[in-house]
Design a protein around this motif. Sequence first.
Motif, PDB file in Angstrom:
ATOM      1  N   SER A  71     -50.385 -22.395 -61.632  1.00 38.81           N
ATOM      2  CA  SER A  71     -48.973 -22.286 -62.016  1.00 38.81           C
ATOM      3  C   SER A  71     -48.400 -20.941 -61.594  1.00 38.81           C
ATOM      4  O   SER A  71     -47.267 -20.861 -61.095  1.00 38.81           O
ATOM      5  N   LEU A  72     -49.161 -19.874 -61.801  1.00 41.27           N
ATOM      6  CA  LEU A  72     -48.700 -18.542 -61.397  1.00 41.27           C
ATOM      7  C   LEU A  72     -48.523 -18.440 -59.891  1.00 41.27           C
ATOM      8  O   LEU A  72     -47.572 -17.818 -59.407  1.00 41.27           O
ATOM      9  N   GLN A  73     -49.429 -19.048 -59.146  1.00 45.82           N
ATOM     10  CA  GLN A  73     -49.313 -19.029 -57.688  1.00 45.82           C
ATOM     11  C   GLN A  73     -48.064 -19.787 -57.239  1.00 45.82           C
ATOM     12  O   GLN A  73     -47.358 -19.347 -56.338  1.00 45.82           O
ATOM     13  N   GLN A  74     -47.789 -20.925 -57.894  1.00 49.58           N
ATOM     14  CA  GLN A  74     -46.592 -21.695 -57.563  1.00 49.58           C
ATOM     15  C   GLN A  74     -45.338 -20.905 -57.913  1.00 49.58           C
ATOM     16  O   GLN A  74     -44.362 -20.901 -57.172  1.00 49.58           O
ATOM     17  N   TYR A  75     -45.377 -20.225 -59.050  1.00 43.68           N
ATOM     18  CA  TYR A  75     -44.247 -19.396 -59.463  1.00 43.68           C
ATOM     19  C   TYR A  75     -44.008 -18.287 -58.444  1.00 43.68           C
ATOM     20  O   TYR A  75     -42.871 -18.042 -58.042  1.00 43.68           O
ATOM     21  N   ALA A  76     -45.068 -17.627 -58.021  1.00 36.81           N
ATOM     22  CA  ALA A  76     -44.942 -16.543 -57.046  1.00 36.81           C
ATOM     23  C   ALA A  76     -44.381 -17.067 -55.726  1.00 36.81           C
ATOM     24  O   ALA A  76     -43.538 -16.420 -55.094  1.00 36.81           O
ATOM     25  N   HIS A  77     -44.819 -18.257 -55.331  1.00 38.60           N
ATOM     26  CA  HIS A  77     -44.315 -18.864 -54.099  1.00 38.60           C
ATOM     27  C   HIS A  77     -42.816 -19.140 -54.228  1.00 38.60           C
ATOM     28  O   HIS A  77     -42.031 -18.829 -53.317  1.00 38.60           O
ATOM     29  N   CYS A  78     -42.403 -19.692 -55.346  1.00 47.37           N
ATOM     30  CA  CYS A  78     -40.978 -19.968 -55.588  1.00 47.37           C
ATOM     31  C   CYS A  78     -40.168 -18.677 -55.611  1.00 47.37           C
ATOM     32  O   CYS A  78     -39.042 -18.625 -55.085  1.00 47.37           O
TER      33      CYS A  78
END
Length: 95
Positions: free
Chosen positions: A72-79
């Motif tokens: 989830s954190l990786q997806q957030y960082a990507h966004c």
Amino acid sequence: MNEQIAIDLKVLGHSFRLASTADQQDELQRAAQLLNEKYDEFRRKAPRMEPSKLIIMVALELMQEVLTMNKSLQQYAHCERLLQTILEEVEELTE
């Protein structure tokens, strides 16, 4: 400076004395509490299971939660990076 202090914890029926800092003491105590609660939850679900197997089951579930949060954190960082790129492009267009 974070001075080391000794913290006494009871985890899964065992007593531990650990070195930590005063600002991390509450988090460490909360982690022990959560671990004990998770173990007790598994113990209620499988009262006849060996304690060592219960501990492994708890560890697997907790690691699965860690991996899910990391994803989830990786997806957030990507966004966040995509949004930053879009904002930069908008700024260039308005100049």
